[in-house]
Design a protein around this motif. Structure first.
Motif, mmCIF file in Angstrom:
data_model
loop_
_atom_site.group_PDB
_atom_site.id
_atom_site.type_symbol
_atom_site.label_atom_id
_atom_site.label_comp_id
_atom_site.label_asym_id
_atom_site.label_seq_id
_atom_site.Cartn_x
_atom_site.Cartn_y
_atom_site.Cartn_z
ATOM 1 N N ASP A 185 11.865 -33.636 -9.261
ATOM 2 C CA ASP A 185 11.468 -34.028 -10.618
ATOM 3 C C ASP A 185 10.857 -32.800 -11.274
ATOM 4 N N ARG A 186 11.262 -32.517 -12.504
ATOM 5 C CA ARG A 186 10.736 -31.352 -13.211
ATOM 6 C C ARG A 186 10.392 -31.753 -14.640
ATOM 7 N N TRP A 187 9.217 -31.318 -15.071
ATOM 8 C CA TRP A 187 8.775 -31.515 -16.447
ATOM 9 C C TRP A 187 8.597 -30.131 -17.065
ATOM 10 N N ASP A 188 9.389 -29.835 -18.078
ATOM 11 C CA ASP A 188 9.322 -28.531 -18.739
ATOM 12 C C ASP A 188 8.629 -28.671 -20.080
ATOM 13 N N GLY A 189 8.071 -27.559 -20.529
ATOM 14 C CA GLY A 189 7.372 -27.540 -21.811
ATOM 15 C C GLY A 189 6.272 -26.513 -21.777
ATOM 16 N N GLY A 190 5.036 -26.962 -22.005
ATOM 17 C CA GLY A 190 3.915 -26.032 -22.071
ATOM 18 C C GLY A 190 3.708 -25.240 -20.799
ATOM 19 N N ALA A 191 3.739 -25.896 -19.669
ATOM 20 C CA ALA A 191 3.667 -25.267 -18.348
ATOM 21 C C ALA A 191 4.384 -26.205 -17.392
ATOM 22 N N PRO A 192 5.329 -25.695 -16.599
ATOM 23 C CA PRO A 192 6.169 -26.595 -15.801
ATOM 24 C C PRO A 192 5.402 -27.317 -14.703
ATOM 25 N N VAL A 193 5.820 -28.527 -14.435
ATOM 26 C CA VAL A 193 5.360 -29.301 -13.292
ATOM 27 C C VAL A 193 6.589 -29.700 -12.492
ATOM 28 N N GLN A 194 6.558 -29.471 -11.190
ATOM 29 C CA GLN A 194 7.661 -29.862 -10.322
ATOM 30 C C GLN A 194 7.130 -30.724 -9.185
ATOM 31 N N LEU A 195 7.899 -31.733 -8.826
ATOM 32 C CA LEU A 195 7.610 -32.556 -7.653
ATOM 33 C C LEU A 195 8.831 -32.524 -6.756
ATOM 34 N N ILE A 196 8.667 -31.987 -5.547
ATOM 35 C CA ILE A 196 9.731 -31.999 -4.547
ATOM 36 C C ILE A 196 9.451 -33.151 -3.592
ATOM 37 N N THR A 197 10.335 -34.121 -3.573
ATOM 38 C CA THR A 197 10.234 -35.268 -2.687
ATOM 39 C C THR A 197 11.140 -35.036 -1.488
ATOM 40 N N VAL A 198 10.570 -35.123 -0.282
ATOM 41 C CA VAL A 198 11.329 -34.917 0.947
ATOM 42 C C VAL A 198 11.469 -36.267 1.650
#
Length: 258
Positions: free
Chosen positions: A209-222
């Motif tokens: 999951d990735r949220w782009d914009g002001g500063a990226p947030v990523q969630l890697i689900t394993v």
């Protein structure tokens, strides 16, 4: 490797051999660990980041714990009111590097989440492994407000200590209160970062999951991974299944563009 002291506190420092470091990565250990235990627990893959010109510091928690942002946290470091945010600032000041990243596992990941609230602007980027943001009723009162900071979160769906779907965290002998789901925690920081463009990619056993914009947030689900740091070695089976598909240290360093 050097053992450094600041007053009564200590940390382990691993520095590049060939040239002065261009950046600092702080790695915060999990509950009942220490800096050196964390180095071995991660197969020293974070030490290897010195080849990218990064100094890696492993702070040692008081009584092997950090005073994180969870309200329901029955550990000596909380009872003594240990200022781990101040300790972190002292390490950064002592090493004198302007580019500072932080990563942490479990309790150490919770410490990183506290730094995002109570030391806004200190970090150029943050990463958590097997740690999720506490629910509102399990957050310390009077926390600060995060500022946009790139954040990478890594979490396994088989984590029995910090449940991926949220709920009561900890073990039978540890009181930790409730946490948000991994996705809800990532959404919280995406909103704080002003990163609203959400995308999802999936591969065999993984979801990003990735949220782009002001500063990226990523969630890697394993899929199926337990309560541990992805690294190329075997760990205590009581923590659940591991993965050798990637090393968290490399993925985190790439996210930070180190």
């Amino acid at each position: 490797m050097d053992r450094k002291k600041i007053g009564e506190r200590s940390y382990v420092l691993v520095s590049p051999d060939e040239a002065p470091a261009s950046a600092l990565l702080l790695f915060f250990h999990g509950s009942q660990q220490s800096g050196n235990v964390a180095r071995n627990f991660t197969a020293r893959t974070f030490d290897d980041l010195t080849a990218r010109g990064v100094a890696v510091a492993y702070p040692n928690g008081v009584a092997n714990h950090f005073n994180d942002a969870r309200l329901d946290y029955d550990e000596k470091t909380r009872k003594l009111g240990i200022d781990d945010v101040g300790f972190t600032r002292d390490i950064v000041a002592e090493l004198g590097l302007s580019t500072v990243f932080a990563a942490g596992f479990s309790n150490g990941g919770q410490m990183v989440l506290r730094l995002l609230h109570d030391a806004p602007g200190l970090l150029s980027g943050a990463a958590t492994i097997a740690a999720s943001l506490p629910t509102d009723d399990n957050l310390l009162p009077d926390l600060g407000t995060p500022v946009p900071t790139p954040l990478l979160m890594i979490h396994g769906t088989g984590d029995r200590i910090v449940p991926y779907e949220g709920g009561r965290a900890g073990t039978a002998n540890q009181r930790r209160g409730t946490v948000r789901s991994a996705v809800a925690a990532a959404e919280y920081f995406a909103q704080a970062n002003g990163s609203a463009e959400h995308s999802v990619t999936e591969a065999d056993g993984f979801r990003m999951d990735r949220w782009d914009g002001g500063a990226p947030v990523q969630l890697i689900t394993v899929e199926g991974m337990g309560h541990l740091v992805p690294a190329p070695h075997d760990v205590d089976e009581r923590l659940g299944p591991g993965t050798r598909a990637f090393a968290a240290a490399d993925v985190i360093a790439d996210f930070f563009e180190l």
